[in-house]
Scaffold this motif. Structure first.
Motif, PDB file in Angstrom:
ATOM      1  N   TYR A   1       0.810  -1.215   0.000  1.00  0.00           N
ATOM      2  CA  TYR A   1       0.000   0.000   0.000  1.00  0.00           C
ATOM      3  C   TYR A   1       0.846   1.269   0.000  1.00  0.00           C
ATOM      4  O   TYR A   1       0.332   2.379  -0.254  1.00  0.00           O
ATOM      5  CB  TYR A   1      -0.880   0.014   1.266  1.00  0.00           C
ATOM      6  CG  TYR A   1      -0.029   0.002   2.512  1.00  0.00           C
ATOM      7  CD1 TYR A   1       0.406   1.188   3.091  1.00  0.00           C
ATOM      8  CD2 TYR A   1       0.405  -1.193   3.070  1.00  0.00           C
ATOM      9  CE1 TYR A   1       1.242   1.174   4.198  1.00  0.00           C
ATOM     10  CE2 TYR A   1       1.227  -1.214   4.167  1.00  0.00           C
ATOM     11  CZ  TYR A   1       1.646  -0.029   4.730  1.00  0.00           C
ATOM     12  OH  TYR A   1       2.494  -0.040   5.807  1.00  0.00           O
TER      13      TYR A   1
ATOM     14  N   TYR B   1       2.698   3.387  -1.583  1.00  0.00           N
ATOM     15  CA  TYR B   1       3.121   3.909  -2.882  1.00  0.00           C
ATOM     16  C   TYR B   1       2.726   5.380  -3.054  1.00  0.00           C
ATOM     17  O   TYR B   1       2.950   5.956  -4.121  1.00  0.00           O
ATOM     18  CB  TYR B   1       2.484   3.099  -4.018  1.00  0.00           C
ATOM     19  CG  TYR B   1       0.970   3.034  -3.939  1.00  0.00           C
ATOM     20  CD1 TYR B   1       0.180   4.071  -4.433  1.00  0.00           C
ATOM     21  CD2 TYR B   1       0.346   1.944  -3.354  1.00  0.00           C
ATOM     22  CE1 TYR B   1      -1.201   4.026  -4.333  1.00  0.00           C
ATOM     23  CE2 TYR B   1      -1.036   1.893  -3.257  1.00  0.00           C
ATOM     24  CZ  TYR B   1      -1.800   2.930  -3.742  1.00  0.00           C
ATOM     25  OH  TYR B   1      -3.172   2.885  -3.635  1.00  0.00           O
ATOM     26  N   THR B   2       2.128   5.955  -2.044  1.00  0.00           N
ATOM     27  CA  THR B   2       1.620   7.312  -2.180  1.00  0.00           C
ATOM     28  C   THR B   2       2.020   8.165  -0.988  1.00  0.00           C
ATOM     29  O   THR B   2       2.079   7.646   0.137  1.00  0.00           O
ATOM     30  CB  THR B   2       0.084   7.298  -2.325  1.00  0.00           C
ATOM     31  OG1 THR B   2      -0.400   8.619  -2.537  1.00  0.00           O
ATOM     32  CG2 THR B   2      -0.607   6.730  -1.090  1.00  0.00           C
TER      33      THR B   2
ATOM     34  N   GLN C   1       6.869   1.094  -2.599  1.00  0.00           N
ATOM     35  CA  GLN C   1       6.489   0.755  -3.966  1.00  0.00           C
ATOM     36  C   GLN C   1       6.265   2.038  -4.758  1.00  0.00           C
ATOM     37  O   GLN C   1       6.023   3.098  -4.183  1.00  0.00           O
ATOM     38  CB  GLN C   1       5.215  -0.099  -3.977  1.00  0.00           C
ATOM     39  CG  GLN C   1       5.277  -1.345  -3.122  1.00  0.00           C
ATOM     40  CD  GLN C   1       6.360  -2.323  -3.521  1.00  0.00           C
ATOM     41  OE1 GLN C   1       6.747  -2.393  -4.691  1.00  0.00           O
ATOM     42  NE2 GLN C   1       6.858  -3.099  -2.561  1.00  0.00           N
TER      43      GLN C   1
ATOM     44  N   ASN D   1       4.168   1.725  -7.772  1.00  0.00           N
ATOM     45  CA  ASN D   1       2.899   1.514  -8.457  1.00  0.00           C
ATOM     46  C   ASN D   1       1.792   1.156  -7.475  1.00  0.00           C
ATOM     47  O   ASN D   1       2.040   0.510  -6.453  1.00  0.00           O
ATOM     48  CB  ASN D   1       3.031   0.389  -9.488  1.00  0.00           C
ATOM     49  CG  ASN D   1       3.938   0.776 -10.645  1.00  0.00           C
ATOM     50  OD1 ASN D   1       4.048   1.950 -10.987  1.00  0.00           O
ATOM     51  ND2 ASN D   1       4.587  -0.202 -11.247  1.00  0.00           N
ATOM     52  N   ASP D   2       0.567   1.563  -7.805  1.00  0.00           N
ATOM     53  CA  ASP D   2      -0.569   1.275  -6.922  1.00  0.00           C
ATOM     54  C   ASP D   2      -0.953  -0.200  -6.999  1.00  0.00           C
ATOM     55  O   ASP D   2      -0.439  -0.957  -7.823  1.00  0.00           O
ATOM     56  CB  ASP D   2      -1.752   2.191  -7.236  1.00  0.00           C
ATOM     57  CG  ASP D   2      -2.283   2.041  -8.660  1.00  0.00           C
ATOM     58  OD1 ASP D   2      -1.967   1.023  -9.325  1.00  0.00           O
ATOM     59  OD2 ASP D   2      -3.022   2.936  -9.103  1.00  0.00           O
ATOM     60  N   ILE D   3      -1.857  -0.610  -6.130  1.00  0.00           N
ATOM     61  CA  ILE D   3      -2.210  -2.030  -6.031  1.00  0.00           C
ATOM     62  C   ILE D   3      -2.901  -2.553  -7.296  1.00  0.00           C
ATOM     63  O   ILE D   3      -2.594  -3.675  -7.739  1.00  0.00           O
ATOM     64  CB  ILE D   3      -3.023  -2.286  -4.750  1.00  0.00           C
ATOM     65  CG1 ILE D   3      -2.060  -2.231  -3.546  1.00  0.00           C
ATOM     66  CG2 ILE D   3      -3.747  -3.629  -4.802  1.00  0.00           C
ATOM     67  CD1 ILE D   3      -2.688  -2.397  -2.201  1.00  0.00           C
TER      68      ILE D   3
ATOM     69  N   THR E   1      -2.250  -1.760 -10.300  1.00  0.00           N
ATOM     70  CA  THR E   1      -1.148  -1.981 -11.235  1.00  0.00           C
ATOM     71  C   THR E   1      -0.327  -3.192 -10.822  1.00  0.00           C
ATOM     72  O   THR E   1       0.088  -4.006 -11.658  1.00  0.00           O
ATOM     73  CB  THR E   1      -0.254  -0.738 -11.324  1.00  0.00           C
ATOM     74  OG1 THR E   1      -1.043   0.387 -11.718  1.00  0.00           O
ATOM     75  CG2 THR E   1       0.866  -0.927 -12.337  1.00  0.00           C
ATOM     76  N   GLN E   2      -0.091  -3.337  -9.522  1.00  0.00           N
ATOM     77  CA  GLN E   2       0.629  -4.509  -9.030  1.00  0.00           C
ATOM     78  C   GLN E   2      -0.096  -5.795  -9.418  1.00  0.00           C
ATOM     79  O   GLN E   2       0.520  -6.764  -9.879  1.00  0.00           O
ATOM     80  CB  GLN E   2       0.791  -4.425  -7.513  1.00  0.00           C
ATOM     81  CG  GLN E   2       1.679  -3.275  -7.033  1.00  0.00           C
ATOM     82  CD  GLN E   2       1.710  -3.161  -5.517  1.00  0.00           C
ATOM     83  OE1 GLN E   2       1.655  -4.143  -4.800  1.00  0.00           O
ATOM     84  NE2 GLN E   2       1.792  -1.934  -5.013  1.00  0.00           N
TER      85      GLN E   2
ATOM     86  N   ALA F   1      -1.931   5.676   3.597  1.00  0.00           N
ATOM     87  CA  ALA F   1      -2.442   5.290   2.281  1.00  0.00           C
ATOM     88  C   ALA F   1      -3.951   5.230   2.234  1.00  0.00           C
ATOM     89  O   ALA F   1      -4.519   4.804   1.231  1.00  0.00           O
ATOM     90  CB  ALA F   1      -1.851   3.950   1.874  1.00  0.00           C
TER      91      ALA F   1
ATOM     92  N   VAL G   1      -8.996  -0.230  -0.881  1.00  0.00           N
ATOM     93  CA  VAL G   1      -8.074  -1.229  -1.428  1.00  0.00           C
ATOM     94  C   VAL G   1      -8.782  -2.565  -1.647  1.00  0.00           C
ATOM     95  O   VAL G   1      -8.580  -3.233  -2.671  1.00  0.00           O
ATOM     96  CB  VAL G   1      -6.860  -1.391  -0.498  1.00  0.00           C
ATOM     97  CG1 VAL G   1      -6.019  -2.593  -0.894  1.00  0.00           C
ATOM     98  CG2 VAL G   1      -6.005  -0.129  -0.534  1.00  0.00           C
TER      99      VAL G   1
ATOM    100  N   GLN H   1     -10.556  -2.651  -4.778  1.00  0.00           N
ATOM    101  CA  GLN H   1      -9.668  -2.891  -5.916  1.00  0.00           C
ATOM    102  C   GLN H   1      -9.375  -4.378  -6.079  1.00  0.00           C
ATOM    103  O   GLN H   1      -9.352  -4.900  -7.202  1.00  0.00           O
ATOM    104  CB  GLN H   1      -8.374  -2.089  -5.726  1.00  0.00           C
ATOM    105  CG  GLN H   1      -8.594  -0.586  -5.753  1.00  0.00           C
ATOM    106  CD  GLN H   1      -7.395   0.201  -5.260  1.00  0.00           C
ATOM    107  OE1 GLN H   1      -6.492  -0.336  -4.606  1.00  0.00           O
ATOM    108  NE2 GLN H   1      -7.363   1.496  -5.567  1.00  0.00           N
TER     109      GLN H   1
END
Length: 342
Positions: free
Chosen positions: A51, A53-54, A63, A65-67, A69-70, A105, A111, A114
């Motif tokens: 999580y 990434y931001t 990270q 990239n966001d989840i 994208t992962q 995050a 999340v 997602q």
């Protein structure tokens, strides 16, 4: 002449059917060869603090990239940290790194939505989530958020003490293909939130630049299990007051996630006489993480390259910090000063 034509037509139909059969061959986590393997025989690319990434370039980010994208790129196991909401409400869980003032995050509900979208659209994928229960939340808190996200039909439960796991194909067929492990606080009231250390051990996670990559059992201390997490990420230690923080080392990630990763995996495979099930990394899109995982799984890499991070190259000295508390401001200054010594 007519016989030749008919024979040719039959051959064409047969070859077309064979081709379509090959195209329709089931893939499990991207590879047909993995379908017959049991869950504990497979290696999963895993993102450490998935999580985190931001905001882009944040000093505490693990990270780029966001989840979503992962997930698209082939990451199949995710490490998440559970905290109380800053507001004090109990209807959700916050995803934070060490302190919510350091990196926040946002809510878990977003999340999990997602994950739900991805799993709905990709029925042949088995996903694992590792929870660090940093705030000692009850299983009921997790259950309410998962139920609200509509993930209940996907939740898999393994009986504690059982060493027999289903194949990926059977998990996919049953639709029970989302596994959740928690480091502390598990109980029988929510059986799908499984006690990680009943099934899995971890190698040490505090690895500093220049130190040897360890293949020892860190958690639970000295107790081997059927599966294991190979923690493979470099951190710089920064101390502010009486608090010590781990700062991800993105400047050396090509080496860390490249030759060093393969070497570490080979070493642990030899040490434990079994491949690592969960290869946990920072900045997964750099280096050769997916290729290494494919090799450990005994398959030819499918060539699906990860999504490059967009303009988030950062160093420990240039990283940004979220929040205005004195701890965070002090951490930023200390990290900038320490960056040149790491």
């Amino acid at each position: 002449m007519r016989f030749t034509f008919i024979s040719s037509a039959v051959a064409l139909v047969a070859s077309t059917m064979i081709l379509r059969g090959a195209e329709a061959q089931q893939l499990c986590n991207g590879y047909a060869e993995l379908c017959a393997k049991t869950y504990d025989q497979v290696v999963y690319a895993t993102t450490h603090n998935a999580y985190a990434y931001t905001p882009p370039g944040a000093l505490a980010a693990n990270q780029n990239n966001d989840i979503p994208t992962q997930l698209k790129d082939g990451i199949r196991a995710f490490m998440l940290d559970a905290y109380n909401l800053p507001s004090g409400a109990t209807n959700d869980i916050e995803l934070c790194h060490s302190y919510c003032s350091l990196l926040d995050a946002g809510p878990l509900s977003k999340v999990l939505g997602q994950f739900k979208t991805f799993m709905d659209q990709n029925p042949n994928e088995v996903i694992s989530i590792f929870w660090e229960n940093a705030a000692n939340l009850t299983p009921a808190r997790f259950q309410s958020v998962y139920q609200a996200a509509g993930l209940t039909p996907y939740l898999y439960t393994q009986t504690s003490g059982s060493t027999t796991w289903p194949t990926l194909a059977s998990m996919i067929s049953s639709k029970k293909r989302l596994l959740n492990f928690v480091d502390s606080g598990a109980d029988a009231s929510v059986p799908w939130l499984m006690a990680e250390y009943d099934f899995i051990f971890e190698t040490p996670y505090q690895i500093t630049k220049g130190s040897e990559y360890p293949c020892t059992i860190d958690r639970p201390k000295g107790q081997e299990r059927g599966m294991y997490v190979m923690n493979h990420f470099i951190s710089g230690q920064v101390t502010v007051g009486d608090q010590t923080f781990d700062v991800p080392q993105s400047a050396i990630v090509e080496q860390t996630n490249g030759p060093d990763l393969a070497s570490h995996a080979n070493k642990c495979t030899e040490t434990f006489n079994k491949i690592p099930n969960f290869v946990a990394v920072d900045f997964y899109e750099q280096g050769s993480v997916l290729q290494t995982v494919a090799q450990l799984n005994g398959v030819s890499w499918n060539g699906q390259a990860p999504t490059p991070a967009a303009g988030t190259k950062k160093s420990a000295a240039a990283g940004k910090i979220v929040g205005a508390s004195s701890v965070v401001v002090g951490l930023a200054a200390a990290a900038a000063a320490a960056a040149f010594a790491l």
